[in-house]
Scaffold this motif. Structure first.
Motif, PDB file in Angstrom:
ATOM      1  N   UNK A  99       0.861  -4.365  -9.266  1.00 15.40           N
ATOM      2  CA  UNK A  99       1.827  -4.412  -8.168  1.00 15.40           C
ATOM      3  C   UNK A  99       1.031  -4.385  -6.872  1.00 15.40           C
ATOM      4  N   UNK A 100       1.091  -5.497  -6.131  1.00 11.25           N
ATOM      5  CA  UNK A 100       0.145  -5.740  -5.051  1.00 11.25           C
ATOM      6  C   UNK A 100       0.853  -5.986  -3.729  1.00 11.25           C
ATOM      7  N   UNK A 101       0.277  -5.463  -2.647  1.00  8.78           N
ATOM      8  CA  UNK A 101       0.643  -5.851  -1.288  1.00  8.78           C
ATOM      9  C   UNK A 101      -0.480  -6.730  -0.748  1.00  8.78           C
ATOM     10  N   UNK A 102      -0.144  -7.938  -0.327  1.00 11.75           N
ATOM     11  CA  UNK A 102      -1.112  -8.875   0.246  1.00 11.75           C
ATOM     12  C   UNK A 102      -0.825  -8.985   1.737  1.00 11.75           C
ATOM     13  N   UNK A 103      -1.685  -8.398   2.560  1.00 12.98           N
ATOM     14  CA  UNK A 103      -1.492  -8.354   4.010  1.00 12.98           C
ATOM     15  C   UNK A 103      -2.218  -9.533   4.665  1.00 12.98           C
ATOM     16  N   UNK A 150      10.773  -3.169   3.854  1.00 16.17           N
ATOM     17  CA  UNK A 150      10.649  -4.094   2.733  1.00 16.17           C
ATOM     18  C   UNK A 150       9.658  -3.589   1.698  1.00 16.17           C
ATOM     19  N   UNK A 151       8.581  -2.977   2.158  1.00 14.30           N
ATOM     20  CA  UNK A 151       7.602  -2.439   1.224  1.00 14.30           C
ATOM     21  C   UNK A 151       8.183  -1.293   0.408  1.00 14.30           C
ATOM     22  N   UNK A 152       9.006  -0.479   1.041  1.00 14.74           N
ATOM     23  CA  UNK A 152       9.611   0.656   0.342  1.00 14.74           C
ATOM     24  C   UNK A 152      10.498   0.197  -0.812  1.00 14.74           C
ATOM     25  N   UNK A 176      -2.806   0.570   7.201  1.00 14.97           N
ATOM     26  CA  UNK A 176      -2.797   1.933   6.663  1.00 14.97           C
ATOM     27  C   UNK A 176      -1.456   2.651   6.792  1.00 14.97           C
ATOM     28  N   UNK A 177      -0.932   2.814   8.007  1.00 15.29           N
ATOM     29  CA  UNK A 177       0.331   3.547   8.166  1.00 15.29           C
ATOM     30  C   UNK A 177       1.507   2.863   7.488  1.00 15.29           C
ATOM     31  N   UNK A 178       1.482   1.534   7.393  1.00 14.16           N
ATOM     32  CA  UNK A 178       2.610   0.803   6.814  1.00 14.16           C
ATOM     33  C   UNK A 178       2.594   0.802   5.297  1.00 14.16           C
ATOM     34  N   UNK A 179       1.397   0.710   4.720  1.00  7.73           N
ATOM     35  CA  UNK A 179       1.285   0.516   3.275  1.00  7.73           C
ATOM     36  C   UNK A 179       0.953   1.792   2.520  1.00  7.73           C
ATOM     37  N   UNK A 180       0.117   2.638   3.098  1.00  8.21           N
ATOM     38  CA  UNK A 180      -0.392   3.808   2.374  1.00  8.21           C
ATOM     39  C   UNK A 180       0.698   4.700   1.779  1.00  8.21           C
ATOM     40  N   UNK A 181       1.834   4.932   2.457  1.00  4.63           N
ATOM     41  CA  UNK A 181       2.848   5.812   1.861  1.00  4.63           C
ATOM     42  C   UNK A 181       3.417   5.292   0.537  1.00  4.63           C
ATOM     43  N   UNK A 182       3.197   4.020   0.251  1.00  5.63           N
ATOM     44  CA  UNK A 182       3.807   3.412  -0.936  1.00  5.63           C
ATOM     45  C   UNK A 182       2.784   3.093  -2.025  1.00  5.63           C
TER      46      UNK A 182
END
Length: 226
Positions: A99-103, A150-152, A176-182
């Motif tokens: 499960x990946x986030x591609x920034x 959307x990430x949440x 960091x702040x946008x993705x790290x919590x998830x």
């Protein structure tokens, strides 16, 4: 270069040089024995050549072993960036991400690689259009700073990858702040360290700045390969 090919008992070779300025290519041509010929197409071997902080980095391999593929192979990839992530996964012996986030995903090369490498879900964050379509791909058309909602919805993630068109330290501070919590515990960050340019003239200094930004966002045990 000549010694490398002599050691391989090569009698002749056609070479393609990547990443070198014209002056470096000219010097290389002068240094090569006559049996080695430089060419742009159909080369038997490839040389990658770059100068960083006054040091020359040279790599040699057969064309079929190069991570930058032949034109017919490139046709199936959304972009040449596909092969950058493929090389990173190979060099660092990384597991397949699920499960990946591609920034900074557009046009979609890294998302495409993750999907082909076994990802169950890729959330691609970029305002620009993607050239990849897949049922397991979610395109969030905004900047990463504005993508938290959307990430949440699709969390958690075991990897975040970033080849954004930005200074890597700035990209890390943004994601960091946008993705790290998830992210799951032990999630992997893959971040491109761009080659020096007019905006990043000191590779060594940039490296320390990037590592500091990585640490500040809670990522640990960084590994760096040029």
């Amino acid at each position: 270069v000549a010694a490398a090919y002599d050691a391989a008992a090569a009698t002749s070779a056609t070479l393609r040089v990547r990443g070198a300025a014209k002056t470096l290519k000219a010097s290389l041509l002068e240094a090569l024995p006559a049996r080695y010929v430089l060419t742009q197409r159909g080369a038997s071997h490839e040389i990658s050549l770059d100068v960083v902080d006054g040091r020359a980095f040279v790599g040699c391999c057969r064309s079929e072993d190069a991570f930058v593929p032949a034109a017919d192979a490139e046709a199936s990839a959304a972009s040449r960036a596909f092969y950058k992530l493929r090389e990173a996964v190979f060099r660092f012996e990384l597991p397949s991400f699920k499960r990946v986030v591609d920034v900074g995903a557009a046009p979609g090369g890294w998302s495409q690689f993750c999907l082909r490498n076994g990802a169950e879900l890729v959330v691609a964050v970029d305002p620009a259009a993607l050239e990849v379509e897949d049922a397991k791909l979610v395109h969030v058309r905004t900047r990463v700073e504005d993508a938290r909602e959307a990430l949440a919805k699709n969390a958690p993630y075991d990897a975040v990858v970033c080849d954004a068109n930005a200074h890597p330290a700035a990209a890390c501070r943004a994601l960091g702040p946008a993705v790290r919590p998830f992210l799951e515990d032990g999630a992997v960050l893959v971040l491109t360290l761009k080659q020096p340019s007019c905006a990043t003239k000191k590779a060594a200094t940039d490296r320390e700045e990037v590592l500091a930004a990585v640490a500040a966002q809670g990522f640990v045990e960084p590994r760096v390969r040029w």
